[in-house]
Design a protein around this motif. Structure first.
Motif, PDB file in Angstrom:
ATOM      1  N   LYS A  82     -11.666  30.183  50.666  1.00 35.39           N
ATOM      2  CA  LYS A  82     -12.271  31.462  50.286  1.00 35.39           C
ATOM      3  C   LYS A  82     -13.678  31.504  50.790  1.00 35.39           C
ATOM      4  O   LYS A  82     -14.303  32.449  51.259  1.00 35.39           O
ATOM      5  N   SER A  83     -14.506  30.284  50.777  1.00 38.90           N
ATOM      6  CA  SER A  83     -15.834  30.243  51.289  1.00 38.90           C
ATOM      7  C   SER A  83     -15.742  30.224  52.841  1.00 38.90           C
ATOM      8  O   SER A  83     -16.511  31.108  53.271  1.00 38.90           O
ATOM      9  N   ALA A  84     -14.802  29.656  53.433  1.00 35.29           N
ATOM     10  CA  ALA A  84     -14.708  29.868  54.928  1.00 35.29           C
ATOM     11  C   ALA A  84     -14.479  31.240  55.268  1.00 35.29           C
ATOM     12  O   ALA A  84     -14.799  31.754  56.268  1.00 35.29           O
ATOM     13  N   GLN A  85     -13.385  32.006  54.665  1.00 35.54           N
ATOM     14  CA  GLN A  85     -12.995  33.297  54.740  1.00 35.54           C
ATOM     15  C   GLN A  85     -14.156  34.263  54.620  1.00 35.54           C
ATOM     16  O   GLN A  85     -14.262  35.111  55.415  1.00 35.54           O
ATOM     17  N   SER A  86     -15.062  33.891  53.711  1.00 30.24           N
ATOM     18  CA  SER A  86     -16.096  35.008  53.288  1.00 30.24           C
ATOM     19  C   SER A  86     -17.173  34.752  54.235  1.00 30.24           C
ATOM     20  O   SER A  86     -18.086  35.810  54.295  1.00 30.24           O
ATOM     21  N   VAL A  88      -9.570  18.788  58.357  1.00 31.97           N
ATOM     22  CA  VAL A  88      -9.085  20.039  58.949  1.00 31.97           C
ATOM     23  C   VAL A  88      -7.706  20.519  57.974  1.00 31.97           C
ATOM     24  O   VAL A  88      -7.089  19.531  57.390  1.00 31.97           O
ATOM     25  N   TYR A  89      -7.702  21.644  57.452  1.00 35.23           N
ATOM     26  CA  TYR A  89      -6.626  22.255  56.572  1.00 35.23           C
ATOM     27  C   TYR A  89      -6.116  23.347  56.999  1.00 35.23           C
ATOM     28  O   TYR A  89      -6.713  24.088  57.808  1.00 35.23           O
ATOM     29  N   ASP A  90      -4.826  23.858  56.985  1.00 32.97           N
ATOM     30  CA  ASP A  90      -4.293  25.155  57.405  1.00 32.97           C
ATOM     31  C   ASP A  90      -4.506  26.004  56.335  1.00 32.97           C
ATOM     32  O   ASP A  90      -4.878  25.737  55.193  1.00 32.97           O
ATOM     33  N   HIS A  91      -4.216  27.403  56.467  1.00 30.87           N
ATOM     34  CA  HIS A  91      -4.499  28.462  55.496  1.00 30.87           C
ATOM     35  C   HIS A  91      -3.688  28.231  54.166  1.00 30.87           C
ATOM     36  O   HIS A  91      -3.890  29.165  53.465  1.00 30.87           O
ATOM     37  N   ASN A  92      -2.942  27.271  54.434  1.00 34.55           N
ATOM     38  CA  ASN A  92      -1.839  27.172  53.064  1.00 34.55           C
ATOM     39  C   ASN A  92      -2.145  26.118  52.297  1.00 34.55           C
ATOM     40  O   ASN A  92      -1.666  25.689  51.333  1.00 34.55           O
ATOM     41  N   GLY A  93      -3.382  25.466  52.718  1.00 39.05           N
ATOM     42  CA  GLY A  93      -3.773  24.440  51.860  1.00 39.05           C
ATOM     43  C   GLY A  93      -3.086  22.877  52.314  1.00 39.05           C
ATOM     44  O   GLY A  93      -3.431  21.994  51.550  1.00 39.05           O
ATOM     45  N   ARG A  94      -2.433  22.995  53.523  1.00 37.33           N
ATOM     46  CA  ARG A  94      -1.930  21.593  53.777  1.00 37.33           C
ATOM     47  C   ARG A  94      -2.839  20.744  54.864  1.00 37.33           C
ATOM     48  O   ARG A  94      -3.719  21.503  55.649  1.00 37.33           O
ATOM     49  N   SER A  95      -3.045  19.560  54.373  1.00 40.45           N
ATOM     50  CA  SER A  95      -4.039  18.627  55.118  1.00 40.45           C
ATOM     51  C   SER A  95      -3.514  18.379  56.500  1.00 40.45           C
ATOM     52  O   SER A  95      -2.253  17.855  56.651  1.00 40.45           O
ATOM     53  N   LEU A  96      -4.107  18.838  57.429  1.00 45.24           N
ATOM     54  CA  LEU A  96      -3.866  18.513  58.902  1.00 45.24           C
ATOM     55  C   LEU A  96      -4.631  17.238  59.617  1.00 45.24           C
ATOM     56  O   LEU A  96      -3.864  16.467  60.364  1.00 45.24           O
ATOM     57  N   MET A  97      -5.754  16.652  59.128  1.00 46.96           N
ATOM     58  CA  MET A  97      -6.445  15.642  59.422  1.00 46.96           C
ATOM     59  C   MET A  97      -7.600  15.439  58.460  1.00 46.96           C
ATOM     60  O   MET A  97      -8.293  16.041  58.060  1.00 46.96           O
ATOM     61  N   HIS A  98      -7.443  14.091  58.430  1.00 47.96           N
ATOM     62  CA  HIS A  98      -8.490  13.500  57.292  1.00 47.96           C
ATOM     63  C   HIS A  98      -8.617  12.109  57.772  1.00 47.96           C
ATOM     64  O   HIS A  98      -7.937  11.109  57.359  1.00 47.96           O
ATOM     65  N   PRO A  99      -9.670  11.558  58.427  1.00 46.48           N
ATOM     66  CA  PRO A  99      -9.755  10.197  58.982  1.00 46.48           C
ATOM     67  C   PRO A  99      -9.910   9.281  57.794  1.00 46.48           C
ATOM     68  O   PRO A  99      -9.598   7.920  58.102  1.00 46.48           O
ATOM     69  N   ARG A 100     -10.653   9.655  56.642  1.00 44.08           N
ATOM     70  CA  ARG A 100     -10.766   8.552  55.703  1.00 44.08           C
ATOM     71  C   ARG A 100      -9.865   8.368  54.685  1.00 44.08           C
ATOM     72  O   ARG A 100      -9.626   7.469  54.039  1.00 44.08           O
TER      73      ARG A 100
END
Length: 452
Positions: A136-140, A98-110
């Motif tokens: 960009k891919s998610a927003q498109s 999970v990342y926020d719209h500013n590119g900050r990592s919110l969750m990365h289990p590995r």
């Protein structure tokens, strides 16, 4: 090029050209079909992976839907969702991020070290800004993105396919991915199978072509056998005629040089000596000039006599082959600085007409080749005979040469002349060479057999 080789070449070259064109077409078609097959395999696997990823993300969305649709946006609720997503996994390398719209990592289990960091500008080894491309891919609405990422199970950076969606109210990007090593293995295996098929096909074509070339070659040789024998016989006779004419001309020129020019130069030398004696009581400069002239004339006389000897050694006609060879060895040793060992066991063997001259010329050619090319220090010459044959052996300790290469280019002029002289007398020619030892053996019969 001899006629038989031209005819064989005219038969073989079109066949080789046709086989080459067919081989090129086969290779091109197989490679094209192989690429198409590999592309189909890759597209099929990627299509199944896209469906699999989409299914994983939809399952995750279904799991968090009750919380997300409840309308609660407090931080405690969001953290609970992140904790639940961190627990979801499929296999060692399958996880959600999970990342926020500013590119900050919110969750990365590995990769827990990335959580909380701003990864907006992070790029993969190919220079792709990964988080920007995913957002960009998610927003498109497409959701799929290729990039390179570290594989948890190996720690190596590997190509990866991800599928991401946006949780617009929270400003999150949720996604998962699958590493593509199995796709690379499948396509690589397909290409290897195509390469094996190409090799098998080319091997079969090569065998067929070789059989065809051998058949054409055999037919060409059979067709030209009689013409070849007749042409060789005529060529051999013509060659010997040329050699005989050369020897006659050399004998004539030798006599002219010895009886004419040499005597004239000797008389001039005596005149200069007399002039020097007459001037001894006068100017010394004139004496020096005359003495220099005398020296030059003496050198000229020696050179003329050397040329005369090279053209036709007188000892060959007067004292025979053994004496002529001894004189040649002595003069060559003085001129070249090499050490020569000469063994004469010829005895009273009577040679056929022309054989002494042929053996003398062969020895001249051999010594010339040694002086020019062998870089030798010592030469061994052995001349021996019996009632059946005469044998000349010339051995040196030079650098040697490649006999096979010499055969391919049909030898130099010197060796070709030696072969022709030996063939005329139905003799035997043997040549061997290794670094440190090269040996030429010539054997001529004492009675000339018919060339037919």
């Amino acid at each position: 090029m001899q006629l038989k080789y031209k005819i064989v070449a005219l038969g073989i070259l079109p066949l080789i050209l046709a086989v080459a064109v067919i081989s090129a077409l086969v290779i091109f078609q197989n490679q094209r079909l192989g690429e198409q097959q590999a592309q189909l395999i890759e597209d099929s696997i990627l299509a199944s992976k896209r469906a699999e990823l989409k299914n994983y993300v939809e399952m995750a969305m279904s799991a968090l839907a009750p919380v997300y649709e409840s309308g609660r946006d407090d931080e405690q609720t969001k953290q609970k969702v992140l904790d639940e997503l961190a627990k979801l996994s499929f296999g060692i390398n399958g996880y959600f991020f999970v990342y926020d719209h500013n590119g900050r990592s919110l969750m990365h289990p590995r990769q827990a070290a990335l959580v909380g960091k701003d990864l907006w500008s992070m790029t993969d080894p190919h220079g792709l800004p990964v988080i920007q491309a995913l957002l960009k891919s998610a927003q498109s609405g497409d959701g799929f993105q290729h990039y390179a990422w570290e594989k948890p199970s190996t720690g190596h950076v590997t190509d990866k396919l991800a599928y991401v969606v946006m949780l617009d109210r929270w400003g999150w990007m949720l996604g998962t991915g699958i590493y593509l090593e199995d796709v690379e293995r499948a396509t690589h295996q397909a290409r290897e199978e195509v390469a094996r098929e190409i090799y098998t096909t080319m091997l079969a074509i090569g065998v067929v072509a070789l059989v065809a070339v051998l058949l054409v070659f055999a037919c060409g040789l059979t067709l030209n056998a009689s013409e070849h024998r007749l042409a060789d016989k005529k060529l051999q006779g013509l060659t010997q005629r040329i050699v005989s004419l050369q020897e006659e001309e050399r004998s004539r020129l030798s006599r002219e040089l010895h009886d004419g020019i040499s005597q004239v130069l000797v008389s001039i030398k005596f005149q200069f000596e007399l002039a020097a004696l007459e001037l001894e009581a006068g100017r010394e400069k004139g004496q020096d000039i005359l003495r220099q002239g005398i020296g030059r004339l003496a050198d000229a006389i020696g050179e003329v006599r050397s040329i005369s000897h090279d053209l036709r050694p007188s000892l060959l006609d007067t004292l025979g082959l053994a004496a002529a060879v001894a004189q040649l060895v002595t003069e060559f040793e003085l001129r070249s600085g090499l050490t020569l060992h000469y063994e004469n066991n010829l005895g009273d063997v009577q040679l056929v007409d022309g054989a002494p001259v042929a053996l003398f010329r062969i020895l001249q050619e051999a010594l010339t080749n040694i002086e020019r090319h062998a870089k030798a220090k010592t030469v061994y010459i052995d001349l021996e005979g019996d009632p059946a044959q005469v044998r000349l052996s010339v051995c040196d300790d030079g650098v040697g040469f490649n006999i096979n290469r010499l055969e391919e280019i049909h030898g130099g002029i010197g060796l070709r002349n030696i072969r022709e002289r030996v063939d005329h007398f139905n003799g035997h020619f043997s040549l061997s060479s290794t670094p440190g030892r090269s040996e030429l053996i010539i054997t001529l019969p004492t009675r000339l057999r018919s060339l037919a």
